[in-house]
Design a protein around this motif. Structure first.
Motif, mmCIF file in Angstrom:
data_model
loop_
_atom_site.group_PDB
_atom_site.id
_atom_site.type_symbol
_atom_site.label_atom_id
_atom_site.label_comp_id
_atom_site.label_asym_id
_atom_site.label_seq_id
_atom_site.Cartn_x
_atom_site.Cartn_y
_atom_site.Cartn_z
ATOM 1 N N TRP A 122 45.855 59.370 53.653
ATOM 2 C CA TRP A 122 46.074 60.070 52.393
ATOM 3 C C TRP A 122 47.241 61.034 52.538
ATOM 4 O O TRP A 122 47.478 61.577 53.621
ATOM 5 C CB TRP A 122 44.823 60.846 51.982
ATOM 6 N N PHE B 251 40.563 63.071 42.593
ATOM 7 C CA PHE B 251 41.160 63.828 43.679
ATOM 8 C C PHE B 251 41.477 65.244 43.221
ATOM 9 O O PHE B 251 41.771 65.475 42.053
ATOM 10 C CB PHE B 251 42.492 63.198 44.120
ATOM 11 N N LEU C 214 38.658 57.006 40.964
ATOM 12 C CA LEU C 214 38.803 57.942 42.078
ATOM 13 C C LEU C 214 39.283 59.282 41.560
ATOM 14 O O LEU C 214 40.294 59.365 40.863
ATOM 15 C CB LEU C 214 39.799 57.394 43.098
ATOM 16 N N LEU D 286 39.992 63.372 48.336
ATOM 17 C CA LEU D 286 39.171 62.506 47.492
ATOM 18 C C LEU D 286 37.801 63.161 47.360
ATOM 19 O O LEU D 286 37.098 63.354 48.357
ATOM 20 C CB LEU D 286 39.042 61.123 48.126
ATOM 21 N N VAL E 263 37.430 54.477 53.469
ATOM 22 C CA VAL E 263 38.039 55.752 53.082
ATOM 23 C C VAL E 263 38.629 56.459 54.295
ATOM 24 O O VAL E 263 39.722 57.029 54.236
ATOM 25 C CB VAL E 263 36.999 56.648 52.383
#
Length: 226
Positions: free
Chosen positions: A170, A202, A200, A176, A165
């Motif tokens: 991003w 967000f 996921l 996230l 991650v």
């Protein structure tokens, strides 16, 4: 936390029950005598009053509430309650139910709404989420900051599968917040590795959603060929 709910119908009572189970203090307000069913949610406070009237909200001591939920079946009422809660009583968090999707644009910060929940939109989003992999699904809109709660199920052949991650670039204005993996809810850290099939969640600015979807849906072989 003290929560006032305008609208003691099935939706309002259900929300109240959940909040009470989590240890919160709940007040249900409704102007319809037939809606005052104390025996259904006996742990809650009840008030027979019109939530659109200042005198009623004074009686409800709305200034002591941390959250107000406008949960009636009338969008006009929910907007008025939201506006009064925010402007007259300074309630920190106002959540409003949207009954007619055509009115969703009204449920914004200018009407005192922090979070607008559209049942039709949420239901359609959940249907999309159930059948779509690799497509971004908008679950909820936050009025402040023009941000949305969005979900995407990471395809097994996505370029980001196996990536930490913390190593992902991003898009700006995205965060996230949760990884759902095999029924478990994970709070992501920079050392967690993304896996195919991860759901996921967000919080993302609306104008960044396209970039986010492109990043998560890109196939590994396509990336390698570029």
């Amino acid at each position: 936390m003290r929560v006032a709910i305008a609208g003691a119908g099935a939706v309002g009572r259900s929300i109240a029950g959940e909040l009470l189970e989590n240890g919160h203090e709940v007040l249900l307000v409704d102007k319809n005598p037939s809606a005052i069913s104390v025996e259904r949610v006996p742990q809650a406070e009840w008030l027979l009053a019109d939530a659109c009237e200042i005198t009623s909200l004074d009686e409800a001591a709305l200034q002591r509430c941390h959250v107000v939920i406008a949960a009636t079946g009338d969008d006009k009422v929910n907007l008025v309650v939201s506006l009064l809660a925010k402007t007259e009583y300074g309630v920190p968090r106002v959540v409003a139910r949207v009954n007619n999707p055509k009115n969703e644009w009204l449920f914004s910060e200018s009407w005192g709404v922090d979070v607008a929940v559209s049942t039709p939109r949420l239901m359609s989003a959940l249907v999309e989420e159930a059948v779509s992999v690799g497509d971004l699904v908008r679950l909820m809109r936050f009025s402040q900051g023009d941000a949305n709660l969005v979900e995407l199920t990471l395809p097994g052949d996505a370029e980001l599968v196996g990536t930490r991650v913390g190593d992902v670039s991003w898009p700006e204005d995205t965060a996230l917040v949760t990884i759902i993996r095999e029924g478990r809810v994970l709070v992501p850290s920079k050392d967690d590795t993304l896996e195919g099939g991860d759901e996921l969640l967000f919080v993302a600015a609306q104008d960044r959603e396209g970039q986010l979807e492109d990043l998560l849906s890109a196939e590994a072989d396509q990336q390698d060929g570029q």
